[in-house]
Scaffold this motif. Structure first.
Motif, short mmCIF file in Angstrom:
data_model
loop_
_atom_site.label_atom_id
_atom_site.label_comp_id
_atom_site.label_asym_id
_atom_site.label_seq_id
_atom_site.Cartn_x
_atom_site.Cartn_y
_atom_site.Cartn_z
N GLN A 16 0.85 -1.20 0.00
CA GLN A 16 0.00 0.00 0.00
C GLN A 16 0.88 1.25 0.00
O GLN A 16 1.67 1.45 0.93
CB GLN A 16 -0.92 0.03 1.22
N LYS A 69 1.56 8.06 1.82
CA LYS A 69 0.90 9.28 1.36
C LYS A 69 1.92 10.17 0.64
O LYS A 69 2.48 11.12 1.19
CB LYS A 69 0.27 10.00 2.55
N ASP A 94 1.78 12.40 -1.79
CA ASP A 94 1.56 13.83 -1.99
C ASP A 94 2.15 14.63 -0.84
O ASP A 94 2.83 15.64 -1.04
CB ASP A 94 0.06 14.13 -2.11
N LYS A 137 -0.39 1.44 -7.29
CA LYS A 137 -0.62 2.78 -7.84
C LYS A 137 -0.97 3.75 -6.71
O LYS A 137 -1.62 3.38 -5.73
CB LYS A 137 -1.76 2.76 -8.85
N TYR A 138 -0.54 4.99 -6.92
CA TYR A 138 -0.92 6.08 -6.01
C TYR A 138 -1.64 7.13 -6.84
O TYR A 138 -1.05 7.75 -7.72
CB TYR A 138 0.31 6.68 -5.34
N LYS A 139 -2.94 7.29 -6.58
CA LYS A 139 -3.77 8.25 -7.33
C LYS A 139 -3.58 8.07 -8.84
O LYS A 139 -3.33 9.01 -9.59
CB LYS A 139 -3.46 9.68 -6.89
N ASN A 140 -3.69 6.80 -9.26
CA ASN A 140 -3.63 6.40 -10.67
C ASN A 140 -2.25 6.54 -11.31
O ASN A 140 -2.12 6.35 -12.53
CB ASN A 140 -4.67 7.15 -11.51
N LYS A 141 -1.24 6.88 -10.53
CA LYS A 141 0.14 6.87 -11.04
C LYS A 141 0.86 5.64 -10.51
O LYS A 141 0.74 5.31 -9.33
CB LYS A 141 0.89 8.13 -10.61
N ASN A 165 -8.62 4.88 0.03
CA ASN A 165 -9.44 4.95 -1.18
C ASN A 165 -8.66 5.39 -2.41
O ASN A 165 -9.02 5.05 -3.54
CB ASN A 165 -10.62 5.90 -0.96
N ASP A 166 -7.61 6.19 -2.22
CA ASP A 166 -6.92 6.78 -3.37
C ASP A 166 -5.66 6.02 -3.79
O ASP A 166 -4.83 6.54 -4.52
CB ASP A 166 -6.58 8.25 -3.09
N VAL A 167 -5.51 4.80 -3.29
CA VAL A 167 -4.35 3.99 -3.69
C VAL A 167 -4.83 2.61 -4.14
O VAL A 167 -5.92 2.17 -3.81
CB VAL A 167 -3.34 3.82 -2.53
N CYS A 168 -3.97 1.97 -4.91
CA CYS A 168 -4.22 0.60 -5.34
C CYS A 168 -3.03 -0.25 -4.90
O CYS A 168 -1.93 -0.09 -5.44
CB CYS A 168 -4.40 0.55 -6.85
#
Length: 398
Positions: A146, A149, A151, A175-179, A298-301
């Protein structure tokens, strides 16, 4: 390994031992390695570059440099970042020792920031509190797969002109925020140890978009030697090479790279299987108040290298050691990730003391890693769940 010492002397849930992690090697992998063994190059040859390009393309990075291990790769990243005597580097204590040792290799000083008590990743607020005028870099670790954070980590790095070296040993495919992890920080390390998402036996890699770092990494892994005509101080002829600084023999072999190339073809299917098993764990274990399941942002994959539960000690009449041993007696190969780095005897000798990171120390006492790897079957997952429920039932407070 057969075990007959289950709870109450009864029969274990499993007849055979289930490890917490294991490589998955198939006939395609074996044949790919054989092909290289029959070729002209078995050490540093063309297969290395093919593997590096494959990984770089997968994570959307410009460059990748393969190393003999993830630890060697981290050492290379610290060198490329210019970390040296008196430089401080902030990292997390809930990680393998290599995340901090790589700083010591460069005569720098690891500084440990505490973790987020929900995700177990490094806490940006704690990072900010640890920054001094000696801080040179941050090494966030994407624990269990995971992403941290980023950002907030990158914002701190920008404010204080710090280099970010991501330890993504657990996070290939995350992925972190789709990156994609591997395309965000200044440098990112991935590990190819047998329990990771793919394996090269031993091995690691650094991805980066920075050409200067890329060139330094290439030279560092080969004794500090270059044959690049543009960089030579002297030139005695076409045979000539120069050792321009003290580097290391950290090269990967073509044999390992061949295995990596074949494994990369299966990476997405490996990750899909891990996610499938995590979903089963989550669904079947969510009704057990005696354990706390992994928190998912929620914002990570996450690519789910590890599945780490935490014991709710107030509802159990056994400590983590007893619970751990009970699961092992059921032939479930649990593990613990990790002993906080600064609690290791070597780090205590350096002057690190308990109490530096209260959240990390508290969580360490209760965490257990359950088996998770693509070679498992759904029956294996059910066996783990059955063993957990059996042990919990036996040790629950009435």
């Amino acid at each position: 390994m057969k075990n007959t010492l289950a709870i109450n002397g009864g029969k274990p849930v499993r007849d055979s031992y289930l490890p917490y992690g294991k490589q998955f090697i198939d006939a395609e992998d074996i044949q790919t390695v054989i092909n290289v063994l029959k070729s002209d190059f078995i050490t540093t040859g063309p297969t290395i570059e093919q593997f590096e390009k494959q990984v770089a393309d997968y994570v959307d990075a410009k460059y990748a440099v393969a190393f003999s291990s993830g630890t060697a790769a981290l050492h290379g990243a610290c060198f490329a970042a210019g970390i040296s005597t008196n430089d401080e580097v902030i990292t997390t204590p809930i990680t393998f020792v290599a995340s901090a040792n790589c700083v010591l290799y460069q005569n720098g000083k690891p500084v440990f920031a505490d973790i987020d008590p929900e995700t177990y990743n490094i806490c940006p607020k704690s990072i900010r509190e640890k920054v001094t005028n000696k801080t040179k870099a941050i090494i966030p670790v994407h624990f269990t797969g995971q992403p941290a954070k980023l950002d907030e980590v990158l914002k701190i790095a920008q404010e204080y002109n710090l280099i970010v070296i991501e330890d993504a040993a657990h996070a290939l495919g995350s992925k972190y925020k789709n990156k994609k992890i591997g395309s965000i920080g200044d440098m990112t390390m991935f590990s190819f140890h047998p329990v990771k998402h793919i394996t090269t036996g031993e091995g690691g890699i650094i991805t980066t978009d920075n050409e200067e770092y890329y060139q330094k990494l290439l030279q560092f892994r080969t004794h500090g030697i270059t044959r690049n005509l543009e960089n030579l101080i002297d030139n005695h002829g076409p045979w000539y090479y120069e050792m321009q600084f003290l580097g290391y023999n950290y090269r990967m072999t073509d044999i390992q790279a061949a295995l990596g190339i074949s494994q990369m073809r299966k990476l997405d299917s490996f990750i899909c299987k891990r996610k499938k098993y995590v979903k089963i764990y989550n669904e079947k274990l969510k009704e057990l108040p005696q354990i706390i399941l992994p928190k998912q942002l929620n914002d990570v994959c996450s690519s789910w290298h590890l599945y780490v539960i935490r014991l709710n000690s107030t509802l159990l009449k056994v400590d983590r050691k007893g619970f751990f041993q009970a699961l092992q007696k059921e032939n479930i190969g649990v593990n613990v990730h990790y002993v906080p780095v600064y609690m290791q005897p070597f780090y205590r000798q350096l002057g690190y003391m308990p109490g530096i990171c209260p959240n990390a120390e508290k969580i360490y006492k209760d965490i257990i890693t359950l088996p998770l790897y693509p070679g498992m079957t759904e029956k294996d997952i059910q066996d783990v769940i059955s063993a957990l429920k059996k042990v919990i039932s036996y040790y629950s407070k009435s």
